[in-house]
Design an enzyme around this catalytic site. Sequence first.
Site, PDB file in Angstrom:
ATOM      1  N   HIS A   1     -11.034  12.887   0.789  1.00  0.00           N
ATOM      2  CA  HIS A   1     -11.231  11.514   1.226  1.00  0.00           C
ATOM      3  C   HIS A   1     -11.298  11.360   2.738  1.00  0.00           C
ATOM      4  O   HIS A   1     -12.075  10.570   3.256  1.00  0.00           O
ATOM      5  CB  HIS A   1     -10.094  10.652   0.676  1.00  0.00           C
ATOM      6  CG  HIS A   1     -10.181   9.204   1.025  1.00  0.00           C
ATOM      7  ND1 HIS A   1     -11.284   8.442   0.693  1.00  0.00           N
ATOM      8  CD2 HIS A   1      -9.326   8.372   1.663  1.00  0.00           C
ATOM      9  CE1 HIS A   1     -11.087   7.191   1.116  1.00  0.00           C
ATOM     10  NE2 HIS A   1      -9.922   7.127   1.720  1.00  0.00           N
TER      11      HIS A   1
ATOM     12  N   ARG B   1      -0.446   9.463  -0.406  1.00  0.00           N
ATOM     13  CA  ARG B   1      -1.565  10.108  -1.089  1.00  0.00           C
ATOM     14  C   ARG B   1      -1.368  11.598  -1.316  1.00  0.00           C
ATOM     15  O   ARG B   1      -1.734  12.115  -2.372  1.00  0.00           O
ATOM     16  CB  ARG B   1      -2.841   9.871  -0.278  1.00  0.00           C
ATOM     17  CG  ARG B   1      -3.255   8.425  -0.317  1.00  0.00           C
ATOM     18  CD  ARG B   1      -4.410   8.149   0.623  1.00  0.00           C
ATOM     19  NE  ARG B   1      -4.803   6.741   0.509  1.00  0.00           N
ATOM     20  CZ  ARG B   1      -5.706   6.160   1.278  1.00  0.00           C
ATOM     21  NH1 ARG B   1      -6.306   6.853   2.241  1.00  0.00           N
ATOM     22  NH2 ARG B   1      -6.002   4.889   1.112  1.00  0.00           N
TER      23      ARG B   1
ATOM     24  N   GLN C   1      -7.199  15.102   3.774  1.00  0.00           N
ATOM     25  CA  GLN C   1      -6.574  14.224   2.788  1.00  0.00           C
ATOM     26  C   GLN C   1      -7.341  14.175   1.465  1.00  0.00           C
ATOM     27  O   GLN C   1      -8.562  14.010   1.460  1.00  0.00           O
ATOM     28  CB  GLN C   1      -6.476  12.802   3.339  1.00  0.00           C
ATOM     29  CG  GLN C   1      -5.842  11.832   2.352  1.00  0.00           C
ATOM     30  CD  GLN C   1      -5.351  10.566   3.033  1.00  0.00           C
ATOM     31  OE1 GLN C   1      -6.120   9.659   3.292  1.00  0.00           O
ATOM     32  NE2 GLN C   1      -4.069  10.531   3.335  1.00  0.00           N
TER      33      GLN C   1
ATOM     34  N   GLU D   1      -6.718   2.468  -3.344  1.00  0.00           N
ATOM     35  CA  GLU D   1      -5.271   2.495  -3.500  1.00  0.00           C
ATOM     36  C   GLU D   1      -4.730   1.092  -3.763  1.00  0.00           C
ATOM     37  O   GLU D   1      -3.643   0.919  -4.318  1.00  0.00           O
ATOM     38  CB  GLU D   1      -4.680   3.049  -2.195  1.00  0.00           C
ATOM     39  CG  GLU D   1      -3.220   3.361  -2.237  1.00  0.00           C
ATOM     40  CD  GLU D   1      -2.829   4.262  -1.069  1.00  0.00           C
ATOM     41  OE1 GLU D   1      -3.492   5.292  -0.867  1.00  0.00           O
ATOM     42  OE2 GLU D   1      -1.873   3.922  -0.360  1.00  0.00           O
TER      43      GLU D   1
ATOM     44  N   ARG E   1      -2.385  10.814   6.470  1.00  0.00           N
ATOM     45  CA  ARG E   1      -2.590   9.440   6.902  1.00  0.00           C
ATOM     46  C   ARG E   1      -2.145   8.487   5.801  1.00  0.00           C
ATOM     47  O   ARG E   1      -2.416   8.728   4.630  1.00  0.00           O
ATOM     48  CB  ARG E   1      -4.064   9.199   7.205  1.00  0.00           C
ATOM     49  CG  ARG E   1      -4.397   7.764   7.485  1.00  0.00           C
ATOM     50  CD  ARG E   1      -5.848   7.571   7.864  1.00  0.00           C
ATOM     51  NE  ARG E   1      -6.782   7.748   6.769  1.00  0.00           N
ATOM     52  CZ  ARG E   1      -7.049   6.834   5.839  1.00  0.00           C
ATOM     53  NH1 ARG E   1      -6.427   5.663   5.846  1.00  0.00           N
ATOM     54  NH2 ARG E   1      -7.930   7.079   4.895  1.00  0.00           N
TER      55      ARG E   1
ATOM     56  N   LEU F   1     -14.719   6.262  -4.726  1.00  0.00           N
ATOM     57  CA  LEU F   1     -13.335   5.900  -4.459  1.00  0.00           C
ATOM     58  C   LEU F   1     -12.889   4.692  -5.278  1.00  0.00           C
ATOM     59  O   LEU F   1     -13.559   3.665  -5.313  1.00  0.00           O
ATOM     60  CB  LEU F   1     -13.180   5.575  -2.969  1.00  0.00           C
ATOM     61  CG  LEU F   1     -11.836   4.995  -2.532  1.00  0.00           C
ATOM     62  CD1 LEU F   1     -10.735   6.019  -2.667  1.00  0.00           C
ATOM     63  CD2 LEU F   1     -11.918   4.496  -1.103  1.00  0.00           C
TER      64      LEU F   1
ATOM     65  N   HIS G   1      -7.497  11.947  -1.833  1.00  0.00           N
ATOM     66  CA  HIS G   1      -7.106  10.644  -2.365  1.00  0.00           C
ATOM     67  C   HIS G   1      -6.862  10.827  -3.858  1.00  0.00           C
ATOM     68  O   HIS G   1      -7.640  11.493  -4.531  1.00  0.00           O
ATOM     69  CB  HIS G   1      -8.240   9.646  -2.115  1.00  0.00           C
ATOM     70  CG  HIS G   1      -7.848   8.212  -2.299  1.00  0.00           C
ATOM     71  ND1 HIS G   1      -7.557   7.685  -3.537  1.00  0.00           N
ATOM     72  CD2 HIS G   1      -7.706   7.212  -1.399  1.00  0.00           C
ATOM     73  CE1 HIS G   1      -7.255   6.401  -3.374  1.00  0.00           C
ATOM     74  NE2 HIS G   1      -7.329   6.086  -2.101  1.00  0.00           N
TER      75      HIS G   1
ATOM     76  N   PHE H   1       0.846  -1.195   0.000  1.00  0.00           N
ATOM     77  CA  PHE H   1       0.000   0.000   0.000  1.00  0.00           C
ATOM     78  C   PHE H   1       0.878   1.241   0.000  1.00  0.00           C
ATOM     79  O   PHE H   1       2.059   1.177   0.349  1.00  0.00           O
ATOM     80  CB  PHE H   1      -0.903  -0.004   1.247  1.00  0.00           C
ATOM     81  CG  PHE H   1      -2.368   0.124   0.919  1.00  0.00           C
ATOM     82  CD1 PHE H   1      -3.034  -0.869   0.237  1.00  0.00           C
ATOM     83  CD2 PHE H   1      -3.090   1.254   1.306  1.00  0.00           C
ATOM     84  CE1 PHE H   1      -4.385  -0.744  -0.070  1.00  0.00           C
ATOM     85  CE2 PHE H   1      -4.440   1.385   1.011  1.00  0.00           C
ATOM     86  CZ  PHE H   1      -5.095   0.386   0.320  1.00  0.00           C
TER      87      PHE H   1
END
Lengths: 246, 570, 133
Positions: B345, B277, B231, B246, B380, B243, B233, B117
């Site tokens: 996000h 991100r 954040q 990821e 994050r 979404l 994304h 990730f």
Amino acid sequence: MADKRITIRATRFDPEKDKSPRLQSYDIPFSDDSMVVLDALNYIKSHVDGSLSYRWSCRMGICGSCGMTVNGTPKLTCSAFLRDYWPRSVTVTPLNNFPIVRDLVVDMEDFMHKLKSIKPWIIRKQEIPLGAGEHRQTMDQIGEFRQFSQCINCMLCYAACPVYGLDNEFLGPAAIALARRYNLDSRDQGTKERLPMIAHPDGIWECSFVGECSVVCPKGVDPAKAIQQTKLDTTMRFVLPYGNRE
Amino acid sequence: MDFESYDVLVVGGGLAGIRAAIAVVEANPRLKVAMVSKVYPMRSHTVSAEGGAAAVLRPEDSYETHAFDTIKGSDYLADQDVVEAFVREAPIEVIQMEHWGCPWSREPDGKISARPFGGMTTWRTCFAADKTGFHMLHTVFQTSLKFDQIHRHDEAFATKLLVEDGRCVGVVAIDMRSGKFDAITAKAVILATGGLGRVYAFTTNGNICTGDGMALAYRAGVGLKDMEMVQFHPTGLPFTGILITEAVRGEGGYLTNKDGERFLKRYVPNKMELGPRDIISRAMTTEFEEGRGFEGAHGKYMHLDVRHLGEAVIDSKLPFMRELGREFVGIDIVHDPIPVRPVQHYMMGGVDADISGVTPLAGLYAAGECANVGLNGGNRLGSNSLSECLVFGAAAGRQAADYVSSARAPGSNPVGAMLKDETARIEAAYLDKKGGDERIGAIREEMQLAMDVGAGVFRTREGLEKLTKQLGTLRDRFEKIKIEDSSRTFNTELMAAMELDFMLEVADVITYSALAREESRGAHSRRDYPERDDAKYLKHTVAFRTDDISPRLEYRDVRITNFKPQARTY
Amino acid sequence: MSAEAETATRTYRPPMGAGWWTRKGHYFWYMVREFTALPLALWLLWLLYEIQRAGRGPSGYYPPNSTAFVIFSAICLPFALYHSFTFLKLAGVILRVKLLDKPLASGVIVATMFGTWLVASVVVGAVLIGFGR
């Protein structure tokens, strides 16, 4: 394209004023080909009539809130595209077979009770301690129940089921599919505990295999299959000498 | 007057809230817990999480690298003691979820599998195909059904925290179905209400993510921490904002611009698609500005390409993405690239809380996205938030259970008066209000568009100052709203009005916090201050409500333990 | 479940009309499927009666003397075929057969069912014709 319009007819019902529901018609711009029925409802609520009530949240077909009846078929309104109806009008009514609370909002307490009644959690004779790590489970073992674990509790299957419509005591498609999801999980040992609810006259045996639940399911759960397979398993359990084993 | 009284009241029925409720009864089975949620719990936005939950489970991995990845990802704004505790708890919680029935994807030997990730140096993101949040939420919710001590108040909207003698003792909530106002009292309250994405127009968040818990705490005098850290994304579907996980990049997907170039080589050459991100969202925005994006009916976009992965991998690891592509874009991702662009996000900021969810207000706890426990700092890392919900939900639950064992029950007299006042306030402001001509929908849309422009991926002083003025005007207009719905039964217009009230409040905090942080760190990127400034801003912003529109801002040092801040390159 | 659920709030339960099965093609064919059981049952009863008659010797059951039964059988045949067809088609959904530890595709199960049906029909037909000679 710029002035394309579409007629949306939506159920209106306010128990404080109305004896029974009625349909209200709204003529709204169909400004983008990507618009779904939910977008139309949101347009109405934001720009035309703020008092229209309905549930929605994720608008990506996973939260299960926005199930309604669209031109007679139970659908998630977030993935019912207006382009599939236009130039016809779209009639949005609440999910069938449930009491209407307000406008497009139905009472789902009955389902919540049924969900709990089938004990949708892992039941084990002996819990293994956290320190012992995970249960080993192969992808093939997950494959046994994966399909039945995809239920988003949107209740389209209940709305499509005439058996539930005629007799609300019927446990119903989603609840039985979920019971089967746990029964088929290699980590679970609770089949016997769930049996009284499942093999009950209001359980699997009430189902006469109309099959429409599986047709309307937006997640491919196939509750009808879950129910018929459970019928077979339960019968085997009863008939065969070894059938009663865990 | 007697009110329904509980030991612990949880506001919110998502992953953090339910985990907290279970933790309370596990700590002490005699405790009575209330769970107040404005939707049925399985509708909570956790359900939309896709990629996975990070936890160190593989022997090759270590707590230290997970901690370092998280801290570096946060641009050193995370409190390092919190991160170090978190990485140790996360594996335990992931195993707990497994015991409760979460269908984690597995290795051939039957152990829980992991995938790569963004920002993580090794494979540590546990996943259930690409519906991890869905499976986790349904697992934990269904498990919660076996605890009779947990009393749910579904579709009840909390409008105010009850505070008595400097202690939080419950909430006032409207039962949506009956329209009835109730005081639900408890010795302790845990806020787990999730994010605030709906203050933005283009967001992955569901309609219910309106910052309710943050606003409730803020109005009760609790600070909101690091609210400028929003954040974006990198990969949302144009138009809907849905979404695209990821995990698509984790499994090997490429991001390409209109020249077919994997442009990330100019921004995060060592990590490419597995960069964090914030940096990838900035890279995409820069590419758009420099004319290398695709132009579509719904704005600029890039291609996210998984065609080289093949159908078998896509169907086993990313089946929901294929489904979303088919349903919402009309493409088959096996054969077509996915159009994506950066989308709001997640909120790193939130209710000021410590490692156990304790807030400065006695009896009030917070966990999950609505809280800021110091884990995520400026950015994050993907898959840390599902783990965060578990770890800090459980921690807040245990802490609250401990607290209530010695706390006295709230008195009913002041509660009665507070209920009366709150009912009168809402009736006067909305239900019985005469006149007014402003539409909720119009104000909300203008706020969302203004936030997209003013407090987006890149920010400037001018943009943020303009935004404060716009928000001020919208607040004035909000005073003149019109509620057409006079019914008490399932009045979603009333709920929308109260949500907008909350959103205008938190939007203000985001804007003023962003204006004051004159540096670029993590997701907060100021064009006028492009560098990180550790001398001045290695600090948390804490915003307090004042009678004025602008909050009072305080700064608090970040706790550094083992990882000295260094340049953040990937 | 919700401790708040006020039963006082009035709801409206739409009635389910007797004609619900005409609303959708799917519902209609379901009713047809269920209905096919009726002629089949009647045919079986009649058959029992004819068998009993056959017990009384050559004056009893003899097809040319039982025109009504032959006609009724011809009428029942499509019902029987439709019933068998739906039954076998749905069996593919219900049965879970594993071959070499891999679940067998439902299409394969259905095809096997229909194959078996065909073979059985041929065998039964051959036997009957054989007896008839």
